[in-house]
Design a protein around this motif. Structure first.
Motif, PDB file in Angstrom:
ATOM      1  N   ALA A   1      36.000  57.034  18.434  1.00 10.31           N
ATOM      2  CA  ALA A   1      34.884  57.842  18.840  1.00 10.31           C
ATOM      3  C   ALA A   1      34.253  58.618  17.595  1.00 10.31           C
ATOM      4  O   ALA A   1      33.296  59.294  17.822  1.00 10.31           O
ATOM      5  N   GLY A   2      34.711  58.070  16.377  1.00  8.65           N
ATOM      6  CA  GLY A   2      34.303  58.702  15.233  1.00  8.65           C
ATOM      7  C   GLY A   2      34.858  60.240  15.035  1.00  8.65           C
ATOM      8  O   GLY A   2      34.221  61.218  14.409  1.00  8.65           O
ATOM      9  N   ASN A   3      35.987  60.449  15.450  1.00  5.07           N
ATOM     10  CA  ASN A   3      36.829  61.943  15.258  1.00  5.07           C
ATOM     11  C   ASN A   3      35.935  63.171  15.495  1.00  5.07           C
ATOM     12  O   ASN A   3      35.336  63.882  14.997  1.00  5.07           O
ATOM     13  N   PRO A   4      35.466  63.249  16.791  1.00  5.95           N
ATOM     14  CA  PRO A   4      34.392  64.068  17.513  1.00  5.95           C
ATOM     15  C   PRO A   4      35.273  65.268  17.583  1.00  5.95           C
ATOM     16  O   PRO A   4      36.284  65.683  17.524  1.00  5.95           O
ATOM     17  N   ARG A   5      34.182  66.588  17.554  1.00  8.08           N
ATOM     18  CA  ARG A   5      34.601  67.713  17.649  1.00  8.08           C
ATOM     19  C   ARG A   5      35.274  68.018  18.961  1.00  8.08           C
ATOM     20  O   ARG A   5      34.597  67.769  20.083  1.00  8.08           O
ATOM     21  N   LEU A   6      36.288  68.619  19.299  1.00  6.36           N
ATOM     22  CA  LEU A   6      37.025  68.639  20.514  1.00  6.36           C
ATOM     23  C   LEU A   6      37.222  70.291  20.855  1.00  6.36           C
ATOM     24  O   LEU A   6      37.794  70.518  22.057  1.00  6.36           O
ATOM     25  N   ARG A   7      36.608  71.190  20.313  1.00  4.69           N
ATOM     26  CA  ARG A   7      36.790  72.492  20.672  1.00  4.69           C
ATOM     27  C   ARG A   7      35.430  73.202  20.472  1.00  4.69           C
ATOM     28  O   ARG A   7      34.601  72.909  19.604  1.00  4.69           O
ATOM     29  N   PRO A   8      35.092  74.260  21.066  1.00  7.15           N
ATOM     30  CA  PRO A   8      33.772  74.958  20.847  1.00  7.15           C
ATOM     31  C   PRO A   8      33.997  75.831  19.460  1.00  7.15           C
ATOM     32  O   PRO A   8      35.252  76.055  19.054  1.00  7.15           O
ATOM     33  N   ALA A   9      32.855  76.173  19.090  1.00  7.22           N
ATOM     34  CA  ALA A   9      32.891  77.146  17.852  1.00  7.22           C
ATOM     35  C   ALA A   9      33.523  78.457  18.026  1.00  7.22           C
ATOM     36  O   ALA A   9      33.417  78.992  19.378  1.00  7.22           O
ATOM     37  N   ARG A  10      33.860  79.198  17.231  1.00  3.82           N
ATOM     38  CA  ARG A  10      34.470  80.604  17.365  1.00  3.82           C
ATOM     39  C   ARG A  10      33.153  81.382  17.579  1.00  3.82           C
ATOM     40  O   ARG A  10      31.945  81.157  17.253  1.00  3.82           O
ATOM     41  N   MET A  11      33.506  82.495  18.435  1.00  2.00           N
ATOM     42  CA  MET A  11      32.580  83.554  18.713  1.00  2.00           C
ATOM     43  C   MET A  11      31.825  83.930  17.106  1.00  2.00           C
ATOM     44  O   MET A  11      32.520  84.265  16.396  1.00  2.00           O
ATOM     45  N   PRO A  12      30.641  84.359  17.244  1.00  2.00           N
ATOM     46  CA  PRO A  12      29.855  84.795  15.969  1.00  2.00           C
ATOM     47  C   PRO A  12      30.081  86.292  15.967  1.00  2.00           C
ATOM     48  O   PRO A  12      30.624  86.846  16.716  1.00  2.00           O
ATOM     49  N   PRO A  13      30.314  86.814  14.437  1.00  3.62           N
ATOM     50  CA  PRO A  13      30.818  88.106  14.380  1.00  3.62           C
ATOM     51  C   PRO A  13      30.065  89.247  15.286  1.00  3.62           C
ATOM     52  O   PRO A  13      30.502  90.228  15.771  1.00  3.62           O
ATOM     53  N   LEU A  14      28.449  88.786  15.353  1.00  2.00           N
ATOM     54  CA  LEU A  14      27.800  89.850  16.186  1.00  2.00           C
ATOM     55  C   LEU A  14      28.467  89.717  17.700  1.00  2.00           C
ATOM     56  O   LEU A  14      28.292  90.863  18.305  1.00  2.00           O
ATOM     57  N   GLY A  15      28.857  88.604  18.296  1.00  2.00           N
ATOM     58  CA  GLY A  15      29.524  88.746  19.481  1.00  2.00           C
ATOM     59  C   GLY A  15      30.926  89.635  19.630  1.00  2.00           C
ATOM     60  O   GLY A  15      30.978  90.077  20.731  1.00  2.00           O
ATOM     61  N   MET A  16      31.545  89.399  18.515  1.00  2.00           N
ATOM     62  CA  MET A  16      32.677  90.314  18.300  1.00  2.00           C
ATOM     63  C   MET A  16      32.426  91.884  18.431  1.00  2.00           C
ATOM     64  O   MET A  16      32.887  92.423  19.109  1.00  2.00           O
ATOM     65  N   LEU A  17      31.373  92.157  17.734  1.00  5.57           N
ATOM     66  CA  LEU A  17      30.784  93.572  17.701  1.00  5.57           C
ATOM     67  C   LEU A  17      30.355  93.947  19.192  1.00  5.57           C
ATOM     68  O   LEU A  17      30.662  95.154  19.636  1.00  5.57           O
ATOM     69  N   GLY A  18      29.701  92.970  19.865  1.00  2.90           N
ATOM     70  CA  GLY A  18      28.958  93.239  21.077  1.00  2.90           C
ATOM     71  C   GLY A  18      30.277  93.445  22.171  1.00  2.90           C
ATOM     72  O   GLY A  18      30.276  94.324  22.983  1.00  2.90           O
ATOM     73  N   THR A  19      31.274  92.741  21.842  1.00  5.00           N
ATOM     74  CA  THR A  19      32.520  92.734  22.771  1.00  5.00           C
ATOM     75  C   THR A  19      33.042  94.184  22.499  1.00  5.00           C
ATOM     76  O   THR A  19      33.739  94.741  23.509  1.00  5.00           O
ATOM     77  N   ALA A  20      33.195  94.607  21.299  1.00  2.00           N
ATOM     78  CA  ALA A  20      33.915  95.926  20.936  1.00  2.00           C
ATOM     79  C   ALA A  20      33.046  97.001  21.577  1.00  2.00           C
ATOM     80  O   ALA A  20      33.639  97.937  22.304  1.00  2.00           O
ATOM     81  N   VAL A  21      31.650  96.914  21.447  1.00  2.00           N
ATOM     82  CA  VAL A  21      30.847  98.152  22.000  1.00  2.00           C
ATOM     83  C   VAL A  21      30.860  98.040  23.537  1.00  2.00           C
ATOM     84  O   VAL A  21      30.779  99.185  24.096  1.00  2.00           O
ATOM     85  N   GLY A  22      30.873  96.870  24.124  1.00  2.00           N
ATOM     86  CA  GLY A  22      31.173  96.712  25.564  1.00  2.00           C
ATOM     87  C   GLY A  22      32.523  97.466  26.000  1.00  2.00           C
ATOM     88  O   GLY A  22      32.391  97.675  27.107  1.00  2.00           O
ATOM     89  N   ALA A  23      33.266  97.367  25.233  1.00  2.00           N
ATOM     90  CA  ALA A  23      34.556  97.926  25.673  1.00  2.00           C
ATOM     91  C   ALA A  23      34.633  99.400  26.194  1.00  2.00           C
ATOM     92  O   ALA A  23      35.354 100.091  26.732  1.00  2.00           O
TER      93      ALA A  23
END
Length: 224
Positions: free
Chosen positions: A40-62
């Motif tokens: 299959a051409g060694n495809p990607r099998l996992r989603p990308a990590r959450m961007p840093p902004l998303g981590m900040l949003g998660t912290a604020v959401g807490a």
């Protein structure tokens, strides 16, 4: 049925007329055999990590969690009062019976897996390309009259997924269809993307008994 506002948004963004739509995820893709991965051409099998902004949003959401918890407690109290007027014994018995039937269907059809297990099947081959289409962890699944459209931001984002999404895959009704393995019996988030060769891929919708579930049930009801 998708509202007119949602239909307009989907039409403007994706160029399709939706019969039903909703955001979905898949479970972790199992590691395929080495020869399958290489072919299959060694495809990607996992989603990308959450961007840093998303981590900040998660912290604020807490910070808002205590407020949300308070609302949840108030809602739980209201529900508890309503349950006082119901027969707890019958409710629990029905719940146990439903869960027993649901588990039996899951075990019988192997629905605890992300796909049917055949890497050579249409579902397995499509699964291998899943994150090659987009590294975002979700897909916006749109059912139209003659195809199933999958959309997502090209790369994983933490906010603005609707504005960034674009079509990443199309499947005609001759290639695949959406299917509720429980035939509407249970309030579930599980849907199957079932391919023409009988292979399938399991989707998890954001909502229980989502708009996509209701669309599938309308399509499979007598007379359709």
């Amino acid at each position: 049925m998708t509202s007119r506002g949602d239909q307009r948004m989907i039409s403007d963004r994706l160029g399709v007329r939706a019969e039903a739509a909703g955001w979905c995820e898949i479970d972790k893709i199992p590691d395929p055999p080495a020869e399958v991965l290489q072919a299959a051409g060694n495809p990607r099998l996992r989603p990308a990590r959450m961007p840093p902004l998303g981590m900040l949003g998660t912290a604020v959401g807490a910070l808002f969690i205590p407020f949300v918890m308070l609302l949840s407690l108030l809602d739980s109290a209201r529900e508890a009062l309503e349950r006082l007027f119901e027969s707890k014994k019958d409710e629990k018995r029905r719940a146990r019976e439903d869960e027993k039937r649901r588990k039996a269907i899951v075990a019988e059809q192997g629905l605890d897996r992300v796909f049917d297990g055949n890497w050579s099947g249409a579902a397995g081959q499509f699964l291998l390309r899943w994150y090659g289409h987009s590294s975002h962890h979700q897909r916006f699944v749109v059912a139209t009259e003659d195809e199933i459209v999958l959309a997502a931001p090209p790369k994983r984002v933490s906010v603005g997924r609707d504005k960034r999404m674009e079509v990443v895959a199309r499947l005609t009704t001759g290639q695949a269809m959406l299917f509720d393995p429980f035939l509407g019996e249970f309030r579930t988030q599980l849907l199957l993307l079932k391919f023409h060769d009988g292979s399938w891929l399991r989707l998890t919708t954001e909502e229980f008994r989502s708009e996509l579930h209701m669309y599938v049930l309308r399509q499979t009801s007598p007379g359709n």
